[in-house]
Scaffold this motif. Structure first.
Motif, PDB file in Angstrom:
ATOM      1  N   VAL A  29      40.478  39.351  44.934  1.00 38.63           N
ATOM      2  CA  VAL A  29      39.097  38.941  44.691  1.00 38.63           C
ATOM      3  C   VAL A  29      38.270  40.221  44.627  1.00 38.63           C
ATOM      4  O   VAL A  29      38.385  41.083  45.501  1.00 38.63           O
ATOM      5  CB  VAL A  29      38.576  38.005  45.806  1.00 38.63           C
ATOM      6  CG1 VAL A  29      37.133  37.620  45.558  1.00 38.63           C
ATOM      7  CG2 VAL A  29      39.463  36.764  45.924  1.00 38.63           C
ATOM      8  N   LEU A  45      41.582  33.796  37.202  1.00 32.21           N
ATOM      9  CA  LEU A  45      41.295  32.419  37.595  1.00 32.21           C
ATOM     10  C   LEU A  45      39.796  32.151  37.602  1.00 32.21           C
ATOM     11  O   LEU A  45      39.359  31.028  37.374  1.00 32.21           O
ATOM     12  CB  LEU A  45      41.889  32.132  38.979  1.00 32.21           C
ATOM     13  CG  LEU A  45      43.399  32.362  39.101  1.00 32.21           C
ATOM     14  CD1 LEU A  45      43.864  32.147  40.532  1.00 32.21           C
ATOM     15  CD2 LEU A  45      44.157  31.476  38.132  1.00 32.21           C
ATOM     16  N   LYS A  46      39.017  33.205  37.873  1.00 35.42           N
ATOM     17  CA  LYS A  46      37.555  33.089  37.861  1.00 35.42           C
ATOM     18  C   LYS A  46      36.972  34.415  37.419  1.00 35.42           C
ATOM     19  O   LYS A  46      37.377  35.477  37.906  1.00 35.42           O
ATOM     20  CB  LYS A  46      37.032  32.739  39.255  1.00 35.42           C
ATOM     21  CG  LYS A  46      35.517  32.597  39.315  1.00 35.42           C
ATOM     22  CD  LYS A  46      35.032  32.254  40.702  1.00 35.42           C
ATOM     23  CE  LYS A  46      33.517  32.142  40.716  1.00 35.42           C
ATOM     24  NZ  LYS A  46      33.014  31.888  42.077  1.00 35.42           N
ATOM     25  N   GLY A  47      36.030  34.356  36.477  1.00 32.59           N
ATOM     26  CA  GLY A  47      35.338  35.560  36.053  1.00 32.59           C
ATOM     27  C   GLY A  47      35.911  36.180  34.793  1.00 32.59           C
ATOM     28  O   GLY A  47      36.564  35.516  33.986  1.00 32.59           O
ATOM     29  N   ASP A  70      39.626  36.240  30.845  1.00 33.90           N
ATOM     30  CA  ASP A  70      38.539  35.510  31.506  1.00 33.90           C
ATOM     31  C   ASP A  70      38.953  34.087  31.832  1.00 33.90           C
ATOM     32  O   ASP A  70      40.047  33.640  31.493  1.00 33.90           O
ATOM     33  CB  ASP A  70      37.261  35.547  30.661  1.00 33.90           C
ATOM     34  CG  ASP A  70      37.393  34.862  29.316  1.00 33.90           C
ATOM     35  OD1 ASP A  70      38.095  33.841  29.201  1.00 33.90           O
ATOM     36  OD2 ASP A  70      36.774  35.349  28.354  1.00 33.90           O
ATOM     37  N   ASP A  71      38.037  33.374  32.495  1.00 36.07           N
ATOM     38  CA  ASP A  71      38.306  32.000  32.896  1.00 36.07           C
ATOM     39  C   ASP A  71      37.862  30.978  31.846  1.00 36.07           C
ATOM     40  O   ASP A  71      37.814  29.786  32.124  1.00 36.07           O
ATOM     41  CB  ASP A  71      37.656  31.690  34.251  1.00 36.07           C
ATOM     42  CG  ASP A  71      36.141  31.838  34.237  1.00 36.07           C
ATOM     43  OD1 ASP A  71      35.550  32.075  33.158  1.00 36.07           O
ATOM     44  OD2 ASP A  71      35.530  31.736  35.314  1.00 36.07           O
ATOM     45  N   ARG A 106      41.331  31.866  29.161  1.00 37.50           N
ATOM     46  CA  ARG A 106      42.455  31.752  30.088  1.00 37.50           C
ATOM     47  C   ARG A 106      43.739  32.418  29.600  1.00 37.50           C
ATOM     48  O   ARG A 106      44.842  31.959  29.880  1.00 37.50           O
ATOM     49  CB  ARG A 106      42.695  30.294  30.465  1.00 37.50           C
ATOM     50  CG  ARG A 106      41.435  29.672  31.051  1.00 37.50           C
ATOM     51  CD  ARG A 106      41.701  28.484  31.900  1.00 37.50           C
ATOM     52  NE  ARG A 106      40.464  27.919  32.386  1.00 37.50           N
ATOM     53  CZ  ARG A 106      39.930  28.187  33.573  1.00 37.50           C
ATOM     54  NH1 ARG A 106      40.524  29.017  34.385  1.00 37.50           N
ATOM     55  NH2 ARG A 106      38.805  27.616  33.949  1.00 37.50           N
ATOM     56  N   SER A 149      32.490  40.537  35.828  1.00 40.17           N
ATOM     57  CA  SER A 149      31.600  39.450  36.257  1.00 40.17           C
ATOM     58  C   SER A 149      31.303  39.612  37.746  1.00 40.17           C
ATOM     59  O   SER A 149      31.953  40.394  38.440  1.00 40.17           O
ATOM     60  CB  SER A 149      32.237  38.090  35.974  1.00 40.17           C
ATOM     61  OG  SER A 149      33.490  37.994  36.611  1.00 40.17           O
ATOM     62  N   GLU A 205      31.952  37.846  40.292  1.00 45.27           N
ATOM     63  CA  GLU A 205      33.126  37.622  41.128  1.00 45.27           C
ATOM     64  C   GLU A 205      34.325  37.403  40.213  1.00 45.27           C
ATOM     65  O   GLU A 205      34.230  36.684  39.220  1.00 45.27           O
ATOM     66  CB  GLU A 205      32.958  36.414  42.047  1.00 45.27           C
ATOM     67  CG  GLU A 205      34.165  36.227  42.956  1.00 45.27           C
ATOM     68  CD  GLU A 205      34.047  35.034  43.896  1.00 45.27           C
ATOM     69  OE1 GLU A 205      34.465  35.190  45.053  1.00 45.27           O
ATOM     70  OE2 GLU A 205      33.581  33.975  43.473  1.00 45.27           O
ATOM     71  N   VAL A 206      35.420  38.024  40.576  1.00 48.18           N
ATOM     72  CA  VAL A 206      36.672  37.867  39.832  1.00 48.18           C
ATOM     73  C   VAL A 206      37.759  37.446  40.808  1.00 48.18           C
ATOM     74  O   VAL A 206      37.914  38.056  41.871  1.00 48.18           O
ATOM     75  CB  VAL A 206      37.081  39.186  39.138  1.00 48.18           C
ATOM     76  CG1 VAL A 206      38.510  39.096  38.607  1.00 48.18           C
ATOM     77  CG2 VAL A 206      36.118  39.526  38.017  1.00 48.18           C
ATOM     78  N   ILE A 207      38.481  36.408  40.434  1.00 51.61           N
ATOM     79  CA  ILE A 207      39.702  36.033  41.145  1.00 51.61           C
ATOM     80  C   ILE A 207      40.836  36.269  40.160  1.00 51.61           C
ATOM     81  O   ILE A 207      40.879  35.656  39.095  1.00 51.61           O
ATOM     82  CB  ILE A 207      39.667  34.583  41.653  1.00 51.61           C
ATOM     83  CG1 ILE A 207      38.476  34.387  42.591  1.00 51.61           C
ATOM     84  CG2 ILE A 207      40.988  34.240  42.358  1.00 51.61           C
ATOM     85  CD1 ILE A 207      38.278  32.959  43.079  1.00 51.61           C
TER      86      ILE A 207
END
Length: 180
Positions: free
Chosen positions: A51, A76-78, A103-104, A107, A124, A126-128
């Motif tokens: 993260v 998964l996010k960001g 990116d999310d 995908r 971004s 937050e990035v996961i």
């Protein structure tokens, strides 16, 4: 699933089929049979998640010798700028890098074979970030290339003043200083 080879032989960008309706969406994040033409003989043995906040630059890392890793990475996010560097001495693209946005939304997944260094920049808030690896992490075998190596001349998407880089990563050698 659409599988496209990048300019660096053996490294692939994978675009999943996304099914979306009023409830949300569904897609196959990993499908062994559909990826069997590019997957290593050994199966993935470790999944990692990191993260990061905007501006975090992780890399450019790889594991050497018996602990080298094939990776399947995704966001998964960001959104990130993902960078791979070909370190295969016998490759026509040795010392070259390829950059792609993950990116999310789209995908995409990036398949990174052994013999490549890898890093990413969080774009971004937050990035996961997800990594599937075909070999276990071994701290003594980890090495890397400094993110601002003048010979690689990677075009990062944020100004240098906005980057958050660990002390460990700031101390990494340049590619020409590595003994691979």
């Amino acid at each position: 699933m659409k599988i496209e080879e990048t300019p660096l032989k053996g490294c692939y960008l994978i675009t999943p089929d996304i099914y979306q309706d009023e409830r949300g969406l569904f897609f196959e994040h990993y499908h062994q049979k559909k990826l069997n033409t590019i997957l290593p003989k050994d199966q993935f043995v470790q999944d990692n998640v990191s993260v990061s906040k905007k501006g975090v630059l992780r890399g450019i890392h790889f594991q050497k010798g018996d602990f080298a890793q094939t990776k399947l990475v995704s966001v998964l996010k960001g959104m990130v700028q993902d960078v791979v560097v070909d370190l295969r001495i016998d490759s026509n693209t040795f010392g070259q890098y390829h950059s792609v946005f993950l990116d999310d939304v789209k995908r995409h997944l990036l398949f990174i074979p052994r013999g490549f260094a890898h890093g990413f920049l969080a774009l971004s808030n937050e990035v996961i970030f997800s990594y599937k690896c075909d070999n276990f992490y071994n701290k003594e075998s980890e090495i890397g290339i400094v993110y601002n190596d003048a010979d690689l001349n990677i075009k990062w998407q944020l100004p240098n003043d906005n980057l958050i880089v660990s002390r460990k990563d700031l101390g990494l050698p340049c590619l020409k200083e590595l003994k691979i």
